[in-house]
Design a protein around this motif. Structure first.
Motif, short mmCIF file in Angstrom:
data_model
loop_
_atom_site.label_atom_id
_atom_site.label_comp_id
_atom_site.label_asym_id
_atom_site.label_seq_id
_atom_site.Cartn_x
_atom_site.Cartn_y
_atom_site.Cartn_z
N LEU A 175 50.32 18.01 19.44
CA LEU A 175 49.84 18.09 20.25
C LEU A 175 49.31 18.97 21.33
CD1 LEU A 175 49.99 14.14 20.52
CD2 LEU A 175 47.65 14.58 20.17
N GLN A 176 47.83 19.34 21.63
CA GLN A 176 47.37 20.59 22.57
C GLN A 176 46.33 19.41 22.63
OE1 GLN A 176 47.47 24.53 20.49
NE2 GLN A 176 48.91 23.82 18.75
N LEU A 177 45.97 20.11 24.17
CA LEU A 177 44.68 19.97 24.71
C LEU A 177 44.39 20.97 25.89
CD1 LEU A 177 42.46 17.46 25.24
CD2 LEU A 177 44.41 16.97 27.56
N ARG A 178 42.75 20.84 25.24
CA ARG A 178 42.79 22.61 26.52
C ARG A 178 41.26 22.10 26.80
NH1 ARG A 178 44.00 24.65 21.23
NH2 ARG A 178 46.38 25.10 22.26
N VAL A 179 41.18 23.43 27.16
CA VAL A 179 39.33 23.68 27.54
C VAL A 179 38.73 24.78 27.11
CG1 VAL A 179 37.37 23.53 28.91
CG2 VAL A 179 39.09 21.73 29.48
N GLU A 180 38.20 24.67 26.06
CA GLU A 180 37.61 26.69 25.71
C GLU A 180 36.33 26.67 26.09
OE1 GLU A 180 39.24 29.10 23.78
OE2 GLU A 180 41.63 28.10 23.49
N GLU A 181 36.09 28.16 26.25
CA GLU A 181 35.37 28.19 26.43
C GLU A 181 34.26 29.39 25.23
OE1 GLU A 181 33.84 27.95 31.19
OE2 GLU A 181 35.13 29.71 31.18
N MET A 182 33.53 29.17 24.70
CA MET A 182 32.98 30.19 24.02
C MET A 182 31.34 30.83 23.72
SD MET A 182 36.16 29.55 21.69
CE MET A 182 35.46 30.67 20.24
N ARG A 183 31.37 32.20 23.43
CA ARG A 183 29.86 32.96 23.71
C ARG A 183 29.03 33.23 22.22
NH1 ARG A 183 29.24 36.20 28.69
NH2 ARG A 183 28.85 33.80 29.39
N HIS A 184 28.14 32.61 22.00
CA HIS A 184 27.38 33.52 20.80
C HIS A 184 26.41 33.66 20.67
CE1 HIS A 184 30.62 31.40 17.17
NE2 HIS A 184 31.21 30.41 18.98
N THR A 195 26.74 29.76 25.92
CA THR A 195 28.39 29.74 26.01
C THR A 195 27.89 28.05 24.97
OG1 THR A 195 27.43 31.26 27.57
CG2 THR A 195 29.50 29.32 28.04
N PHE A 196 29.68 28.06 25.16
CA PHE A 196 29.83 26.05 24.55
C PHE A 196 31.00 26.13 25.40
CE2 PHE A 196 27.17 28.04 20.96
CZ PHE A 196 26.55 27.43 20.57
N PRO A 197 31.14 25.11 26.20
CA PRO A 197 32.56 25.23 26.78
C PRO A 197 32.90 23.53 26.18
CG PRO A 197 30.80 24.42 28.58
CD PRO A 197 30.22 25.18 27.34
N VAL A 198 34.16 23.70 25.27
CA VAL A 198 34.22 22.38 24.82
C VAL A 198 36.26 21.83 25.61
CG1 VAL A 198 33.08 22.92 22.99
CG2 VAL A 198 35.44 23.87 23.18
N LEU A 199 36.36 20.35 25.64
CA LEU A 199 37.31 19.93 25.33
C LEU A 199 38.38 20.15 23.90
CD1 LEU A 199 39.95 18.44 27.21
CD2 LEU A 199 38.82 16.57 26.22
N GLN A 200 38.82 21.08 23.47
CA GLN A 200 39.35 20.72 22.24
C GLN A 200 41.00 20.17 22.22
OE1 GLN A 200 40.76 24.73 20.52
NE2 GLN A 200 38.17 24.53 19.85
N VAL A 201 41.47 19.44 21.21
CA VAL A 201 42.51 18.73 20.80
C VAL A 201 42.58 19.40 19.34
CG1 VAL A 201 43.72 16.32 20.17
CG2 VAL A 201 41.92 16.44 22.10
N ASP A 238 36.29 24.71 38.61
CA ASP A 238 36.61 26.37 38.84
C ASP A 238 37.75 26.94 38.18
OD1 ASP A 238 39.14 25.31 39.63
OD2 ASP A 238 39.85 25.83 41.68
N ARG A 239 38.44 26.71 37.45
CA ARG A 239 38.66 27.14 36.14
C ARG A 239 37.62 27.92 35.39
NH1 ARG A 239 43.70 25.09 35.59
NH2 ARG A 239 44.61 23.98 36.94
N SER A 240 36.56 28.09 35.23
CA SER A 240 35.41 28.41 34.15
C SER A 240 35.29 29.43 34.63
CB SER A 240 34.08 27.37 34.46
OG SER A 240 32.90 27.99 33.85
N LYS A 241 34.97 30.85 33.28
CA LYS A 241 35.08 31.92 33.65
C LYS A 241 33.27 32.18 33.18
CE LYS A 241 36.55 36.37 31.88
NZ LYS A 241 37.21 37.06 30.60
N LEU A 242 32.64 31.99 31.96
CA LEU A 242 32.09 32.19 30.91
C LEU A 242 30.81 30.99 31.53
CD1 LEU A 242 33.66 33.08 27.18
CD2 LEU A 242 32.63 33.98 29.42
N ALA A 243 30.77 30.53 30.98
CA ALA A 243 30.02 28.70 31.89
C ALA A 243 29.09 29.14 33.25
CB ALA A 243 30.50 27.50 31.48
N LYS A 244 30.38 29.82 34.32
CA LYS A 244 29.97 30.09 35.42
C LYS A 244 29.21 31.28 35.50
CE LYS A 244 33.42 32.19 37.96
NZ LYS A 244 34.64 31.19 38.72
N GLU A 245 29.30 32.51 34.65
CA GLU A 245 28.74 33.26 35.04
C GLU A 245 26.85 33.75 34.90
OE1 GLU A 245 29.03 36.13 32.06
OE2 GLU A 245 31.06 36.15 32.57
#
Length: 350
Positions: A175-184, A195-201, A238-245
């Motif tokens: 199992l892996q659990l992370r938050v990913e931020e994607m920009r499209h 910008t899409f912030p998601v919890l990914q399992v 405070d872990r966000s990079k893309l979504a907080k821009e």
């Protein structure tokens, strides 16, 4: 076939950052959330292509055919389905923090590929490396519209016991659990990037004969990737990079992806998603366009991975082929020509 019961987690409305586990959460603290997500996601995706049904035909009460597509970069055709979940059904599972809910329109694609490293197909090792181990990096590499990706947060799931996570008749591990931020990019200059912030399992089927969780995941013949929106992540973490821009346009997508080996030795690639680009783009326009877009990921990936193999085979290349893909693909491999390739398609409506 597992019963497809809706729940409150794998939904387009997503989760709030305060609902996420603390970064230092232990295996015991993470397990209930992981189990709950899999209990929703696995039966849901199985309803679109039941493993126990002849030819894995979708449940016709839930999923409606929306086309069958061919492309030169894929030897397999891509089937597209659609499922509309009425607001009345979602009202039954919504949490107290949700206001009025809207219907969800899910699109699903299914393709079945030969397990080979050849043009128009991909091997199991390639699917594992690109989608189980390096999902965000791979998406950025082969998708021209994906402009950036950032892993904002990752939890240590190494202590989650295999027997604690069983759903859909499969024991899940790795199992892996992370938050990913994607920009499209969705349509500049008229529409802003999203910008899409998601919890990914990510979870893999377990080989009961293996001596460790890592070995069990490696020996398994199926894995799933579940993505759930976390729309307030840019404001609340405070872990966000893309979504907080400044000026970031936050959008939503929820998805369940299943990749597995079939009984005849081929590879089934199944992915269902619902999305909302937010902003000024009407939802009905997005839903109308989705069936004509979702299937294109298949030739995009297969065309990209074929070009990556050619690079590795060059005598002056930095890497030589070694029977598997151990490193994450690089975003610089993606070019605009991939988008041009996918525009030349042959569509056949069912």
């Amino acid at each position: 076939m597992a019963t497809s019961t809706l729940g409150p987690l794998v939904r387009l409305w997503g989760l709030h950052t305060e609902q996420l586990p603390p970064p230092s959460a232990t295996a015991d603290e993470l397990t209930p959330l992981l189990v709950a997500i899999l209990q929703e996601a696995v039966p849901f995706i199985d309803s679109a292509a039941p493993k126990e049904a002849p030819n894995s035909k979708a449940d016709p009460r839930l999923w409606k055919p929306k086309g069958n597509h061919a492309h030169a970069d894929s030897k397999a055709r891509v089937e597209v389905l659609e499922r509309i979940i009425p607001a009345a059904e979602l009202e039954k599972v919504k949490g107290s923090s949700q206001g009025k809910v809207k219907a969800e329109t899910w699109c699903c694609r299914r393709s079945v590929h030969e397990d080979r490293e050849e043009t128009g197909s991909a091997s199991w090792d390639e699917f594992v490396a690109c989608f189980r181990e390096h999902h965000a990096e791979s998406e950025k590499a082969f998708t021209p519209a994906c402009l950036d990706a950032h892993e904002a947060l990752r939890w240590d799931c190494s202590g989650v016991v295999v027997d604690d996570v069983q759903e859909g008749g499969v024991a899940w591990t790795g199992l892996q659990l992370r938050v990913e931020e994607m920009r499209h990019r969705i349509g500049k200059p008229v529409l802003k990037d999203r910008t899409f912030p998601v919890l990914q399992v990510t979870a893999s089927s377990s080989s009961s004969s293996s001596s460790s969780a890592a070995a069990a995941a490696a020996d398994g013949d199926e894995f799933v990737v579940v993505s759930i929106p976390v729309p307030d992540f840019g404001e609340a973490s405070d872990r966000s990079k893309l979504a907080k821009e400044k000026g970031a346009q936050i959008a939503f997508y929820v998805s369940v992806e299943r990749i597995r080996k079939t009984s005849d030795g081929r590879i089934e690639w199944l992915m269902a998603t619902a999305s909302d680009a937010a902003g000024v783009l009407p939802a009905w326009v997005q839903n109308l366009a989705a069936p004509g877009v979702i299937w294109k990921d298949v030739p995009l990936f297969l065309g990209w991975v074929a070009r990556e193999r050619q690079k590795e085979e060059q005598p002056d290349g930095e890497e030589q082929r070694n029977g598997g893909r151990e490193a994450a693909p690089q975003a610089s491999s993606t070019g605009a020509e991939a988008d041009d390739d996918v525009s030349a398609v042959s569509d056949v409506a069912n």
